[in-house]
Design a protein around this motif. Structure first.
Motif, PDB file in Angstrom:
ATOM      1  N   LYS A   1       0.815  -1.224   0.000  1.00  0.00           N
ATOM      2  CA  LYS A   1       0.000   0.000   0.000  1.00  0.00           C
ATOM      3  C   LYS A   1       0.844   1.267   0.000  1.00  0.00           C
ATOM      4  O   LYS A   1       0.409   2.317  -0.470  1.00  0.00           O
ATOM      5  CB  LYS A   1      -0.886   0.031   1.253  1.00  0.00           C
ATOM      6  N   SER A   2       2.054   1.168   0.566  1.00  0.00           N
ATOM      7  CA  SER A   2       2.901   2.361   0.654  1.00  0.00           C
ATOM      8  C   SER A   2       3.859   2.489  -0.528  1.00  0.00           C
ATOM      9  O   SER A   2       4.625   3.447  -0.609  1.00  0.00           O
ATOM     10  CB  SER A   2       3.709   2.326   1.955  1.00  0.00           C
ATOM     11  N   GLY A   3       3.842   1.496  -1.445  1.00  0.00           N
ATOM     12  CA  GLY A   3       4.695   1.575  -2.628  1.00  0.00           C
ATOM     13  C   GLY A   3       5.986   0.783  -2.534  1.00  0.00           C
ATOM     14  O   GLY A   3       6.808   0.831  -3.442  1.00  0.00           O
ATOM     15  N   LYS A   4       6.137   0.013  -1.457  1.00  0.00           N
ATOM     16  CA  LYS A   4       7.368  -0.792  -1.308  1.00  0.00           C
ATOM     17  C   LYS A   4       7.242  -2.085  -2.114  1.00  0.00           C
ATOM     18  O   LYS A   4       6.232  -2.788  -2.016  1.00  0.00           O
ATOM     19  CB  LYS A   4       7.554  -1.101   0.182  1.00  0.00           C
ATOM     20  N   GLY A   5       8.286  -2.397  -2.922  1.00  0.00           N
ATOM     21  CA  GLY A   5       8.257  -3.616  -3.732  1.00  0.00           C
ATOM     22  C   GLY A   5       8.207  -4.839  -2.843  1.00  0.00           C
ATOM     23  O   GLY A   5       9.001  -4.982  -1.915  1.00  0.00           O
ATOM     24  N   ILE A   6       7.235  -5.754  -3.128  1.00  0.00           N
ATOM     25  CA  ILE A   6       7.095  -6.940  -2.272  1.00  0.00           C
ATOM     26  C   ILE A   6       7.235  -8.235  -3.059  1.00  0.00           C
ATOM     27  O   ILE A   6       7.449  -9.295  -2.468  1.00  0.00           O
ATOM     28  CB  ILE A   6       5.740  -6.937  -1.519  1.00  0.00           C
ATOM     29  N   SER A   7       7.114  -8.198  -4.383  1.00  0.00           N
ATOM     30  CA  SER A   7       7.344  -9.416  -5.160  1.00  0.00           C
ATOM     31  C   SER A   7       7.664  -9.051  -6.600  1.00  0.00           C
ATOM     32  O   SER A   7       7.524  -7.897  -7.007  1.00  0.00           O
ATOM     33  CB  SER A   7       6.124 -10.355  -5.087  1.00  0.00           C
ATOM     34  N   GLY A   8       8.096 -10.087  -7.358  1.00  0.00           N
ATOM     35  CA  GLY A   8       8.532  -9.827  -8.728  1.00  0.00           C
ATOM     36  C   GLY A   8       9.869  -9.088  -8.702  1.00  0.00           C
ATOM     37  O   GLY A   8      10.482  -8.927  -7.642  1.00  0.00           O
ATOM     38  N   PRO A   9      10.331  -8.626  -9.871  1.00  0.00           N
ATOM     39  CA  PRO A   9      11.644  -7.957  -9.936  1.00  0.00           C
ATOM     40  C   PRO A   9      11.801  -6.783  -8.966  1.00  0.00           C
ATOM     41  O   PRO A   9      12.855  -6.664  -8.328  1.00  0.00           O
ATOM     42  CB  PRO A   9      11.730  -7.507 -11.401  1.00  0.00           C
ATOM     43  N   PRO A  10      10.782  -5.915  -8.792  1.00  0.00           N
ATOM     44  CA  PRO A  10      10.978  -4.797  -7.837  1.00  0.00           C
ATOM     45  C   PRO A  10      11.146  -5.294  -6.396  1.00  0.00           C
ATOM     46  O   PRO A  10      11.916  -4.722  -5.622  1.00  0.00           O
ATOM     47  CB  PRO A  10       9.708  -3.952  -7.990  1.00  0.00           C
ATOM     48  N   GLY A  11      10.430  -6.373  -6.040  1.00  0.00           N
ATOM     49  CA  GLY A  11      10.569  -6.910  -4.687  1.00  0.00           C
ATOM     50  C   GLY A  11      11.957  -7.500  -4.478  1.00  0.00           C
ATOM     51  O   GLY A  11      12.579  -7.299  -3.436  1.00  0.00           O
ATOM     52  N   GLU A  12      12.445  -8.234  -5.510  1.00  0.00           N
ATOM     53  CA  GLU A  12      13.776  -8.856  -5.384  1.00  0.00           C
ATOM     54  C   GLU A  12      14.875  -7.801  -5.307  1.00  0.00           C
ATOM     55  O   GLU A  12      15.885  -7.991  -4.632  1.00  0.00           O
ATOM     56  CB  GLU A  12      14.022  -9.772  -6.586  1.00  0.00           C
ATOM     57  N   ALA A  13      14.661  -6.679  -6.015  1.00  0.00           N
ATOM     58  CA  ALA A  13      15.692  -5.630  -6.037  1.00  0.00           C
ATOM     59  C   ALA A  13      15.512  -4.615  -4.910  1.00  0.00           C
ATOM     60  O   ALA A  13      16.304  -3.684  -4.796  1.00  0.00           O
ATOM     61  CB  ALA A  13      15.663  -4.916  -7.384  1.00  0.00           C
ATOM     62  N   GLY A  14      14.478  -4.780  -4.089  1.00  0.00           N
ATOM     63  CA  GLY A  14      14.246  -3.831  -2.995  1.00  0.00           C
ATOM     64  C   GLY A  14      13.860  -2.449  -3.496  1.00  0.00           C
ATOM     65  O   GLY A  14      14.200  -1.448  -2.861  1.00  0.00           O
ATOM     66  N   GLN A  15      13.138  -2.381  -4.625  1.00  0.00           N
ATOM     67  CA  GLN A  15      12.766  -1.081  -5.200  1.00  0.00           C
ATOM     68  C   GLN A  15      11.394  -0.640  -4.691  1.00  0.00           C
ATOM     69  O   GLN A  15      10.548  -1.459  -4.353  1.00  0.00           O
ATOM     70  CB  GLN A  15      12.735  -1.177  -6.727  1.00  0.00           C
ATOM     71  N   SER A  16      11.192   0.677  -4.676  1.00  0.00           N
ATOM     72  CA  SER A  16       9.911   1.243  -4.256  1.00  0.00           C
ATOM     73  C   SER A  16       9.447   2.268  -5.270  1.00  0.00           C
ATOM     74  O   SER A  16      10.242   2.780  -6.070  1.00  0.00           O
ATOM     75  CB  SER A  16      10.040   1.927  -2.892  1.00  0.00           C
ATOM     76  N   LEU A  17       8.156   2.592  -5.205  1.00  0.00           N
ATOM     77  CA  LEU A  17       7.596   3.644  -6.060  1.00  0.00           C
ATOM     78  C   LEU A  17       7.758   4.985  -5.344  1.00  0.00           C
ATOM     79  O   LEU A  17       7.333   5.107  -4.188  1.00  0.00           O
ATOM     80  CB  LEU A  17       6.109   3.376  -6.325  1.00  0.00           C
ATOM     81  N   PRO A  18       8.361   5.992  -5.980  1.00  0.00           N
ATOM     82  CA  PRO A  18       8.480   7.311  -5.336  1.00  0.00           C
ATOM     83  C   PRO A  18       7.104   7.843  -4.931  1.00  0.00           C
ATOM     84  O   PRO A  18       6.124   7.692  -5.659  1.00  0.00           O
ATOM     85  CB  PRO A  18       9.118   8.179  -6.428  1.00  0.00           C
ATOM     86  N   ARG A  19       7.065   8.505  -3.755  1.00  0.00           N
ATOM     87  CA  ARG A  19       5.802   8.982  -3.201  1.00  0.00           C
ATOM     88  C   ARG A  19       5.714  10.499  -3.296  1.00  0.00           C
ATOM     89  O   ARG A  19       6.727  11.196  -3.156  1.00  0.00           O
ATOM     90  CB  ARG A  19       5.700   8.534  -1.749  1.00  0.00           C
ATOM     91  N   TYR A  20       4.508  11.015  -3.494  1.00  0.00           N
ATOM     92  CA  TYR A  20       4.260  12.455  -3.581  1.00  0.00           C
ATOM     93  C   TYR A  20       3.390  12.883  -2.400  1.00  0.00           C
ATOM     94  O   TYR A  20       2.435  12.179  -2.048  1.00  0.00           O
ATOM     95  CB  TYR A  20       3.524  12.802  -4.886  1.00  0.00           C
ATOM     96  N   PRO A  21       3.685  14.065  -1.801  1.00  0.00           N
ATOM     97  CA  PRO A  21       2.845  14.562  -0.699  1.00  0.00           C
ATOM     98  C   PRO A  21       1.449  14.949  -1.204  1.00  0.00           C
ATOM     99  O   PRO A  21       1.290  15.436  -2.324  1.00  0.00           O
ATOM    100  CB  PRO A  21       3.607  15.800  -0.207  1.00  0.00           C
ATOM    101  N   LEU A  22       0.467  14.741  -0.328  1.00  0.00           N
ATOM    102  CA  LEU A  22      -0.924  15.124  -0.613  1.00  0.00           C
ATOM    103  C   LEU A  22      -1.453  15.951   0.552  1.00  0.00           C
ATOM    104  O   LEU A  22      -0.979  15.823   1.684  1.00  0.00           O
ATOM    105  CB  LEU A  22      -1.808  13.882  -0.761  1.00  0.00           C
ATOM    106  N   LYS A  23      -2.448  16.785   0.279  1.00  0.00           N
ATOM    107  CA  LYS A  23      -3.168  17.463   1.362  1.00  0.00           C
ATOM    108  C   LYS A  23      -4.599  17.681   0.903  1.00  0.00           C
ATOM    109  O   LYS A  23      -4.878  17.733  -0.316  1.00  0.00           O
ATOM    110  CB  LYS A  23      -2.508  18.799   1.727  1.00  0.00           C
ATOM    111  N   SER A  24      -5.503  17.786   1.886  1.00  0.00           N
ATOM    112  CA  SER A  24      -6.891  18.101   1.533  1.00  0.00           C
ATOM    113  C   SER A  24      -7.300  19.363   2.269  1.00  0.00           C
ATOM    114  O   SER A  24      -6.992  19.535   3.460  1.00  0.00           O
ATOM    115  CB  SER A  24      -7.816  16.933   1.889  1.00  0.00           C
ATOM    116  N   GLU A  25      -7.953  20.243   1.548  1.00  0.00           N
ATOM    117  CA  GLU A  25      -8.432  21.519   2.106  1.00  0.00           C
ATOM    118  C   GLU A  25      -9.811  21.812   1.534  1.00  0.00           C
ATOM    119  O   GLU A  25      -9.971  21.793   0.297  1.00  0.00           O
ATOM    120  CB  GLU A  25      -7.483  22.664   1.732  1.00  0.00           C
ATOM    121  N   GLY A  26     -10.748  22.081   2.422  1.00  0.00           N
ATOM    122  CA  GLY A  26     -12.093  22.438   1.964  1.00  0.00           C
ATOM    123  C   GLY A  26     -12.708  21.385   1.065  1.00  0.00           C
ATOM    124  O   GLY A  26     -13.426  21.713   0.117  1.00  0.00           O
TER     125      GLY A  26
END
Ligand code: FES
Length: 198
Positions: free
Chosen positions: A133-158
């Motif tokens: 859920k947080s973007g951390k690789g858990i299986s397949g090539p990204p999981g084996e290589a310890g890769q993650s998806l870069p995350r972007y900040p979010l905010k909600s207003e009104g």
């Protein structure tokens, strides 16, 4: 009769002397190359100190109305710099932590990932890469290589959801023939920028 190993003239050079001369030249060249590399590295560090890289300009940008994104849904967002982002709603507490915004581009070979609400994971179909859920690789090539998806900040207003993303590539992103990452067969053509549910 003279010794066959004794040089008889300036032109009569002993093979061992010749080899020593050659090795000496190679050694000198190696030292020069080493010095050049050292000065080059020192120069690069000096340049970095004198002209430090500027942080990327970022800005908050509108994404969608919070009410339009129910739990389990996701949308594809393209930043002004052309980076594709998947924004998924994972909870309904009323805060910005209900959402996560991750790069849609798989760090393995650049295919597009999507949110699978039923499996609570982001999935890359090209080589069965999976991210939690947080973007951390858990299986397949990204999981084996310890890769993650870069995350972007979010905010909600009104009742509105905003994302913070780099903006300095605005003009480059608008160029019609800007190169694309990844191998084309795996890139998702269905994204149109903002607000489209996927
Ligand atoms: S490109 Fe995503 S797993 Fe290979």
């Amino acid at each position: 009769m003279h010794d066959s190993h004794t040089p008889q003239s300036a032109n009569d050079v002993h093979p061992a002397d010749d080899r020593r001369g050659f090795l000496s030249k190679v050694s000198s060249l190696g030292m020069l190359a080493g010095l050049g590399a050292s000065y080059g590295t020192a120069g690069a560090y000096a340049a970095r100190y004198l002209y430090p890289a500027r942080p990327r300009a970022r800005a908050w940008m509108y994404v969608a109305r919070v009410a339009d994104l129910p739990v389990g849904a996701s949308l594809r967002y393209t930043t002004p710099g052309g980076e594709k982002v998947t924004i998924a709603r994972q909870a309904q507490t009323g805060g910005p932590d209900d959402f996560v915004a991750l790069s849609s581009t798989c760090p393995h070979l650049g295919c597009q990932v999507h949110w699978e609400s039923q499996n609570q994971r982001f999935f890359c179909p090209c080589h069965n890469g999976a991210f939690d859920k947080s973007g951390k690789g858990i299986s397949g090539p990204p999981g084996e290589a310890g890769q993650s998806l870069p995350r972007y900040p979010l905010k909600s207003e009104g009742g509105l959801l905003y994302i913070e993303a780099p903006v300095e590539n605005l003009e480059i992103a608008r160029a019609p023939s800007a190169p694309r990452d990844g191998h084309d067969a795996c890139l998702d053509e269905s994204t149109d920028g903002r607000g489209g549910l996927v």
